[in-house]
Design an enzyme around this catalytic site. Structure first.
Site, mmCIF file in Angstrom:
data_model
loop_
_atom_site.group_PDB
_atom_site.id
_atom_site.type_symbol
_atom_site.label_atom_id
_atom_site.label_comp_id
_atom_site.label_asym_id
_atom_site.label_seq_id
_atom_site.Cartn_x
_atom_site.Cartn_y
_atom_site.Cartn_z
ATOM 1 C CB ILE A 180 28.519 66.834 9.804
ATOM 2 C CG1 ILE A 180 26.986 67.022 9.718
ATOM 3 C CG2 ILE A 180 29.153 66.730 8.412
ATOM 4 C CD1 ILE A 180 26.207 65.816 9.203
ATOM 5 C CG ASP A 232 18.258 47.406 16.059
ATOM 6 O OD1 ASP A 232 18.914 46.342 16.000
ATOM 7 O OD2 ASP A 232 17.839 47.885 17.129
ATOM 8 N N PRO A 234 18.969 67.109 13.182
ATOM 9 C CG PRO A 234 19.158 69.192 14.239
ATOM 10 C CD PRO A 234 19.208 68.538 12.895
ATOM 11 C CB CYS A 288 27.054 58.664 -0.895
ATOM 12 S SG CYS A 288 26.635 59.860 -2.151
ATOM 13 C CG LEU A 289 24.497 56.742 3.212
ATOM 14 C CD1 LEU A 289 23.160 56.665 3.928
ATOM 15 C CD2 LEU A 289 25.561 57.249 4.166
ATOM 16 C CG PHE A 295 27.687 62.671 3.291
ATOM 17 C CD1 PHE A 295 27.489 62.564 1.920
ATOM 18 C CD2 PHE A 295 26.806 62.018 4.139
ATOM 19 C CE1 PHE A 295 26.427 61.817 1.404
ATOM 20 C CE2 PHE A 295 25.737 61.276 3.635
ATOM 21 C CZ PHE A 295 25.553 61.173 2.264
ATOM 22 C CD GLU A 344 28.516 55.601 6.419
ATOM 23 O OE1 GLU A 344 27.601 55.345 5.616
ATOM 24 O OE2 GLU A 344 29.484 56.319 6.160
ATOM 25 C CD GLN A 354 38.537 23.553 30.061
ATOM 26 O OE1 GLN A 354 37.379 23.711 30.429
ATOM 27 N NE2 GLN A 354 39.091 22.361 30.003
HETATM 28 P P1 TGC Z 1 14.075 53.208 -0.099
HETATM 29 O O1 TGC Z 1 12.740 53.086 -0.730
HETATM 30 O O2 TGC Z 1 14.712 52.021 0.496
HETATM 31 O O3 TGC Z 1 15.102 53.847 -1.126
HETATM 32 C C1 TGC Z 1 14.840 55.074 -1.801
HETATM 33 C C2 TGC Z 1 15.561 55.000 -3.143
HETATM 34 O O4 TGC Z 1 16.968 54.762 -2.917
HETATM 35 C C3 TGC Z 1 17.376 53.522 -3.528
HETATM 36 N N1 TGC Z 1 18.325 52.887 -2.598
HETATM 37 C C4 TGC Z 1 19.615 52.820 -2.817
HETATM 38 N N2 TGC Z 1 20.371 53.183 -3.852
HETATM 39 C C5 TGC Z 1 21.696 52.977 -3.761
HETATM 40 N N3 TGC Z 1 22.291 52.441 -2.680
HETATM 41 C C6 TGC Z 1 21.566 52.069 -1.607
HETATM 42 N N4 TGC Z 1 22.172 51.583 -0.509
HETATM 43 C C7 TGC Z 1 20.171 52.244 -1.643
HETATM 44 N N5 TGC Z 1 19.170 51.992 -0.781
HETATM 45 C C8 TGC Z 1 18.031 52.392 -1.377
HETATM 46 C C9 TGC Z 1 16.104 52.739 -3.692
HETATM 47 O O5 TGC Z 1 16.208 51.803 -4.740
HETATM 48 C C10 TGC Z 1 15.102 53.832 -4.019
HETATM 49 O O6 TGC Z 1 15.336 54.228 -5.359
HETATM 50 P P2 TGC Z 1 14.111 54.764 -6.260
HETATM 51 O O7 TGC Z 1 14.704 54.908 -7.628
HETATM 52 O O8 TGC Z 1 13.056 53.708 -6.164
HETATM 53 O O9 TGC Z 1 13.688 56.057 -5.662
HETATM 54 O O10 TGC Z 1 13.942 54.374 0.968
HETATM 55 P P3 TGC Z 1 13.399 54.310 2.385
HETATM 56 O O11 TGC Z 1 12.870 55.679 2.693
HETATM 57 O O12 TGC Z 1 12.484 53.131 2.574
HETATM 58 O O13 TGC Z 1 14.776 54.067 3.140
HETATM 59 C C11 TGC Z 1 14.758 53.779 4.362
HETATM 60 C C12 TGC Z 1 16.153 53.463 4.960
HETATM 61 C C13 TGC Z 1 15.907 53.327 6.432
HETATM 62 C C14 TGC Z 1 16.676 52.170 4.420
HETATM 63 C C15 TGC Z 1 17.170 54.553 4.656
HETATM 64 O O14 TGC Z 1 16.634 55.810 4.879
HETATM 65 C C16 TGC Z 1 18.443 54.387 5.477
HETATM 66 O O15 TGC Z 1 19.365 53.700 5.038
HETATM 67 N N6 TGC Z 1 18.547 55.027 6.688
HETATM 68 C C17 TGC Z 1 19.755 55.078 7.466
HETATM 69 C C18 TGC Z 1 20.329 56.459 7.377
HETATM 70 C C19 TGC Z 1 21.817 56.449 7.348
HETATM 71 O O16 TGC Z 1 22.473 55.453 7.114
HETATM 72 N N7 TGC Z 1 22.418 57.602 7.566
HETATM 73 C C20 TGC Z 1 23.818 57.740 7.486
HETATM 74 C C21 TGC Z 1 24.225 59.192 7.491
HETATM 75 S S1 TGC Z 1 25.886 59.467 6.940
HETATM 76 C C22 TGC Z 1 26.850 58.835 8.129
HETATM 77 O O17 TGC Z 1 26.451 58.246 9.076
HETATM 78 C C23 TGC Z 1 28.276 59.055 7.925
HETATM 79 S S2 TGC Z 1 29.273 58.453 9.167
HETATM 80 C C24 TGC Z 1 30.698 58.795 8.403
HETATM 81 C C25 TGC Z 1 31.911 58.274 9.009
HETATM 82 O O18 TGC Z 1 32.464 58.992 9.865
HETATM 83 O O19 TGC Z 1 32.382 57.186 8.588
HETATM 84 P P1 FAD Z 2 17.755 57.545 15.578
HETATM 85 O O1 FAD Z 2 17.384 57.465 14.131
HETATM 86 O O2 FAD Z 2 17.010 58.489 16.447
HETATM 87 O O3 FAD Z 2 17.666 56.081 16.190
HETATM 88 C C1 FAD Z 2 17.655 55.843 17.600
HETATM 89 C C2 FAD Z 2 17.379 54.349 17.822
HETATM 90 O O4 FAD Z 2 16.098 54.021 17.264
HETATM 91 C C3 FAD Z 2 18.394 53.445 17.150
HETATM 92 O O5 FAD Z 2 18.652 52.335 17.973
HETATM 93 C C4 FAD Z 2 17.667 52.987 15.881
HETATM 94 O O6 FAD Z 2 18.113 51.726 15.413
HETATM 95 C C5 FAD Z 2 16.233 52.933 16.383
HETATM 96 N N1 FAD Z 2 15.270 53.058 15.280
HETATM 97 C C6 FAD Z 2 15.062 54.134 14.482
HETATM 98 N N2 FAD Z 2 14.108 53.868 13.566
HETATM 99 C C7 FAD Z 2 13.700 52.600 13.797
HETATM 100 C C8 FAD Z 2 12.744 51.727 13.183
HETATM 101 N N3 FAD Z 2 12.012 52.114 12.123
HETATM 102 N N4 FAD Z 2 12.579 50.498 13.695
HETATM 103 C C9 FAD Z 2 13.349 50.073 14.749
HETATM 104 N N5 FAD Z 2 14.268 50.829 15.366
HETATM 105 C C10 FAD Z 2 14.450 52.079 14.888
HETATM 106 N N6 FAD Z 2 25.627 61.692 9.604
HETATM 107 C C11 FAD Z 2 25.915 62.364 8.456
HETATM 108 O O7 FAD Z 2 25.015 62.723 7.687
HETATM 109 N N7 FAD Z 2 27.214 62.632 8.116
HETATM 110 C C12 FAD Z 2 28.255 62.269 8.898
HETATM 111 O O8 FAD Z 2 29.425 62.526 8.548
HETATM 112 C C13 FAD Z 2 27.976 61.599 10.135
HETATM 113 N N8 FAD Z 2 28.999 61.289 10.981
HETATM 114 C C14 FAD Z 2 28.700 60.809 12.239
HETATM 115 C C15 FAD Z 2 29.714 60.709 13.182
HETATM 116 C C16 FAD Z 2 29.423 60.283 14.476
HETATM 117 C C17 FAD Z 2 30.504 60.240 15.518
HETATM 118 C C18 FAD Z 2 28.092 59.888 14.808
HETATM 119 C C19 FAD Z 2 27.752 59.382 16.186
HETATM 120 C C20 FAD Z 2 27.082 59.995 13.883
HETATM 121 C C21 FAD Z 2 27.368 60.476 12.585
HETATM 122 N N9 FAD Z 2 26.342 60.687 11.643
HETATM 123 C C22 FAD Z 2 26.618 61.319 10.454
HETATM 124 C C23 FAD Z 2 24.948 60.450 12.011
HETATM 125 C C24 FAD Z 2 24.520 58.985 11.949
HETATM 126 O O9 FAD Z 2 24.378 58.563 10.633
HETATM 127 C C25 FAD Z 2 23.200 58.867 12.730
HETATM 128 O O10 FAD Z 2 23.529 58.997 14.093
HETATM 129 C C26 FAD Z 2 22.503 57.533 12.466
HETATM 130 O O11 FAD Z 2 22.010 57.463 11.129
HETATM 131 C C27 FAD Z 2 21.339 57.286 13.448
HETATM 132 O O12 FAD Z 2 20.523 58.398 13.563
HETATM 133 P P2 FAD Z 2 20.166 58.973 15.030
HETATM 134 O O13 FAD Z 2 21.426 59.124 15.789
HETATM 135 O O14 FAD Z 2 19.323 60.179 14.817
HETATM 136 O O15 FAD Z 2 19.326 57.834 15.719
#
Ligand code: TGC
Ligand code: FAD
Length: 390
Positions: A167, A372, A138, A243-244, A133, A368, A284
């Site tokens: 990824i 914070d 970067p 998906c998240l 995914f 994911e 303790q």
């Molecule tokens: P926001 O306005 O909140 O949302 C945009 C649109 O999306 C809808 N929505 C959702 N829908 C379904 N499920 C959710 N959890 C949803 N959250 C929001 C929302 O209703 C809206 O829909 P619409 O119809 O109005 O357009 O967007 P934002 O830009 O304010 O979002 C900000 C934020 C920070 C919450 C979001 O970008 C976020 O969650 N950032 C974190 C990024 C993240 O989690 N990346 C993960 C990458 S993948 C990964 O890490 C895989 S690790 C895999 C592994 O090894 O296990």
């Molecule tokens: P940044 O977004 O640069 O954040 C750095 C710090 O700033 C964090 O402490 C954060 O909380 C803080 N911060 C950022 N914005 C704010 C704010 N607005 N207010 C306050 N604090 C803030 N991604 C994928 O797409 N697919 C994958 O399969 C996947 N697998 C991963 C596997 C591993 C081992 C790792 C380490 C990461 C993976 N990721 C994947 C990426 C992961 O989702 C990101 O690392 C994560 O979303 C955070 O992004 P970043 O590392 O760029 O940190």
């Protein structure tokens, strides 16, 4: 140490159905017998046991809640218990399964065409094919909405350009779900197959955390894919965020598994380790740590279970998923740190699983959505005010 004894202080077992318990026990036994003997060598080498992927398929782990296409059609609680048991083994094992299920099969199932579903879901379910995914870039992690990856229509094809970073499963994936923006500024999902010209991967080395998991960079340089590889039924950030929500749900359970492993190990160690002529479990301060751990694990189990029940009723909100991911990973990491502390010097060697869980959980806290970011998602929900700084 003895075999894992399970952690259930509140009779939560009674809240599970017979099917849920059977599924959990099958995965628990498999992890014990097939995975745990291998994990230390893979963690040391920085490799993942890819040969186990088809076995996970046989066990029905992949896409376990989906209906049809060779998927098990289990409920969300059974799926959560699977994640718990996999992560009791290692966060990398759970990662492999949550990416395949929540981040690859789910978008194909929820947003894909019938042809895409037929082509991919049965093979992904069997573990014959692996997916990844690509959302993070970067320059865009927590704020994926700013992504730079572009998809442009050129004749009968889309041309993708950009870089995805961090990824999971990247280099072993047969198909990548890549999120990119088109000229209308909207985000769409695309299926990019291994071997497509212009698509390449590079593994990230030097990781201290998630060592038994593959993490890669995906490079898309004028990568041309057929029009029919676009996911037709979703547009906007809600595509990847949907998906998240699936994968974060699995992490909420998985983190409990890692915490249970650390608690169980530390308790047994404390009962056997003698200092000042007594087991350290009799002191303790050591008891205080063990009590904190089991109390937090019990609360986390109940949070995950109720979230699963809500999910099965179609009532789980994404913000509730954020709370469970945020809390359960936090308490798992604190539990792992306390377990490491209770074990003294022995806690730093990989003869025991605790240090491995502890350093893995540093990643789980970040990916994911960081701890914070989930705090801010819940903060926005309860106050109605966005504090993301934009
Ligand atoms: P926001 O306005 O909140 O949302 C945009 C649109 O999306 C809808 N929505 C959702 N829908 C379904 N499920 C959710 N959890 C949803 N959250 C929001 C929302 O209703 C809206 O829909 P619409 O119809 O109005 O357009 O967007 P934002 O830009 O304010 O979002 C900000 C934020 C920070 C919450 C979001 O970008 C976020 O969650 N950032 C974190 C990024 C993240 O989690 N990346 C993960 C990458 S993948 C990964 O890490 C895989 S690790 C895999 C592994 O090894 O296990
Ligand atoms: P940044 O977004 O640069 O954040 C750095 C710090 O700033 C964090 O402490 C954060 O909380 C803080 N911060 C950022 N914005 C704010 C704010 N607005 N207010 C306050 N604090 C803030 N991604 C994928 O797409 N697919 C994958 O399969 C996947 N697998 C991963 C596997 C591993 C081992 C790792 C380490 C990461 C993976 N990721 C994947 C990426 C992961 O989702 C990101 O690392 C994560 O979303 C955070 O992004 P970043 O590392 O760029 O940190």
């Amino acid at each position: 140490m003895e075999k894992f004894r399970g952690v259930d202080y509140y009779g939560i077992e009674d809240l599970l159905s017979e099917e849920e318990r059977m599924v959990r026990d099958a995965i628990r036994d498999w992890v014990e017998v097939e995975f745990l003997p291998l994990v230390t060598q893979h963690h040391r080498a920085g490799t993942f046991p890819v040969e186990l992927i088809p076995k996970l398929g046989e066990l029905g782990v992949f896409g376990a809640t989906l209906k049809g296409y060779g998927c098990a059609g289990l409920n969300s609680v059974a799926y959560g218990l699977i994640m718990q048991e996999l992560e009791r083994g290692d966060s990398g094992l759970r990662s492999c399964a949550s990416v395949q299920s929540g981040l690859v099969m789910y978008p194909i199932y929820a947003y894909g065409s019938e042809a895409q579903k037929e082509a991919w879901l049965p093979r992904l379910a069997r573990g014959e094919k692996v997916g990844c995914f690509g959302l993070t870039e970067p320059d865009h992690g927590s704020d994926p909405g700013g992504m730079k990856t572009r998809a442009r229509r050129r004749g009968d094809a889309y041309v993708l350009s950009g870089t995805k970073l961090w990824i999971t499963n990247g280099s072993i994936a047969d198909v990548a779900v890549v999120w990119a923006k088109e000229d209308d500024g909207e985000i769409y999902g695309y299926l990019v197959e291994k071997g497509t010209p212009g698509y390449s991967t590079l593994d990230i080395s030097g990781k201290f955390s998630m060592r038994a998991s593959i993490t890669s960079e995906l490079s898309l340089q004028d990568c041309q894919i057929p029009l029919e590889n676009k996911l037709p039924d979703v547009k906007g950030l809600k595509g990847p965020l949907g998906c998240l929500a699936q994968a974060r749900y699995g992490i909420a359970w998985g983190a409990v598994g890692a915490a249970m492993a650390c608690y169980d190990w530390a308790l047994q160690y404390a009962q056997q380790r003698i200092q000042f002529g007594k087991p350290i479990a009799s002191f303790q301060l050591v008891q205080q740590k063990l009590v904190w751990m089991i109390t937090e694990i019990t609360k986390a189990q109940l949070l995950a279970l109720q979230l699963g029940r809500l999910k099965d009723q179609g009532r789980a909100r994404p913000q509730q998923v954020s709370m469970a991911k945020m809390n359960n990973v936090h308490i798992a990491l604190e539990t792992a740190r306390m377990a490491r502390d209770i074990m003294g010097a022995a806690g730093i060697v990989d003869e025991h699983p605790v240090i491995r869980h502890m350093i893995n959980l540093e990643t789980v806290k970040t990916y994911e959505g960081t701890h914070d970011i989930h705090t801010l998602i819940i903060g926005r929900d309860i106050t109605g005010t966005d504090a993301f700084g934009v």
